[in-house]
Write a protein that holds these residues in place. Structure first.
Motif, PDB file in Angstrom:
ATOM      1  N   THR A  39     -11.036  45.015  28.198  1.00  0.00           N
ATOM      2  CA  THR A  39      -9.850  45.857  27.282  1.00  0.00           C
ATOM      3  C   THR A  39     -10.163  46.320  25.661  1.00  0.00           C
ATOM      4  N   THR A  94      -7.640  47.089  23.186  1.00  0.00           N
ATOM      5  CA  THR A  94      -6.100  47.094  22.132  1.00  0.00           C
ATOM      6  C   THR A  94      -5.626  47.608  21.029  1.00  0.00           C
ATOM      7  N   TYR A  95      -4.265  48.575  21.639  1.00  0.00           N
ATOM      8  CA  TYR A  95      -4.416  49.428  20.863  1.00  0.00           C
ATOM      9  C   TYR A  95      -2.701  49.537  19.931  1.00  0.00           C
ATOM     10  N   LEU A  96      -2.976  49.105  18.498  1.00  0.00           N
ATOM     11  CA  LEU A  96      -1.800  49.235  17.739  1.00  0.00           C
ATOM     12  C   LEU A  96      -0.623  50.355  16.879  1.00  0.00           C
ATOM     13  N   ARG A 123       3.882  48.133  18.062  1.00  0.00           N
ATOM     14  CA  ARG A 123       3.784  48.399  19.126  1.00  0.00           C
ATOM     15  C   ARG A 123       2.347  48.590  19.248  1.00  0.00           C
ATOM     16  N   ALA A 124       2.518  46.884  20.587  1.00  0.00           N
ATOM     17  CA  ALA A 124       0.359  47.022  20.757  1.00  0.00           C
ATOM     18  C   ALA A 124       0.818  46.899  22.544  1.00  0.00           C
ATOM     19  N   TYR A 125      -0.887  47.461  23.008  1.00  0.00           N
ATOM     20  CA  TYR A 125      -0.347  47.525  23.992  1.00  0.00           C
ATOM     21  C   TYR A 125      -1.803  47.426  24.352  1.00  0.00           C
ATOM     22  N   THR A 126      -2.184  46.487  25.754  1.00  0.00           N
ATOM     23  CA  THR A 126      -3.558  45.849  25.666  1.00  0.00           C
ATOM     24  C   THR A 126      -4.120  46.634  27.702  1.00  0.00           C
ATOM     25  N   VAL A 127      -4.985  46.951  27.511  1.00  0.00           N
ATOM     26  CA  VAL A 127      -4.663  47.812  28.518  1.00  0.00           C
ATOM     27  C   VAL A 127      -6.109  47.408  28.732  1.00  0.00           C
ATOM     28  N   ASN A 153      -6.195  54.493  28.943  1.00  0.00           N
ATOM     29  CA  ASN A 153      -5.258  55.278  28.514  1.00  0.00           C
ATOM     30  C   ASN A 153      -4.890  57.086  27.815  1.00  0.00           C
TER      31      ASN A 153
END
Length: 123
Positions: free
Chosen positions: A56, A58-60, A66-70, A82
């Motif tokens: 994974t 995680t970008y913030l 806002r943070a997203y884990t993909v 992404n």
């Protein structure tokens, strides 16, 4: 018995216990993506945590919280997630906006750089 155990430990593959890698990434000034309006990524650095063991990223976006884990694809030379790519050999950072383009239009690929982030921890 000791020899059997030692041989078993040698033969059994061991998973790498790699610690997460912390980066700051930023596109070069004048990035063309964003579809008009504010382009938060090109204006301020993005915090990126690469966790190869979990597969994974995680970008913030610190400015907006806002943070997203993909899920991410980790290869020997790059990490892709992404629409973003981080080159593992020279820290080149790319954002591919081609998926948002109309068919037949030229690809929109913005470039920038990443650098290792200094992480200070209390524990």
């Amino acid at each position: 018995m000791k020899h059997v155990i030692a041989l078993a430990l040698i033969i059994i593959p061991c998973a790498a216990q790699a610690a997460p890698i912390y980066l700051k990434c930023q596109l070069n000034p004048g990035a063309t993506g964003g579809g008009g309006g504010d382009d938060l990524i090109s204006k301020a650095p993005m915090d990126v945590t690469l966790n190869e063991e979990a597969g994974t990223v995680t970008y913030l976006f610190p400015g907006v919280g806002r943070a997203y884990t993909v899920r991410a694809a980790f290869t020997s030379d790059k990490v892709t997630f992404n629409g973003f790519t981080v080159n593992r050999t020279n820290f080149v950072f790319q954002r591919d906006m081609s998926a948002l383009q109309a068919p037949g239009r030229p690809a929109i690929i913005d470039e920038g750089r990443c650098w290792l982030a200094e992480v200070k921890r209390a524990f």
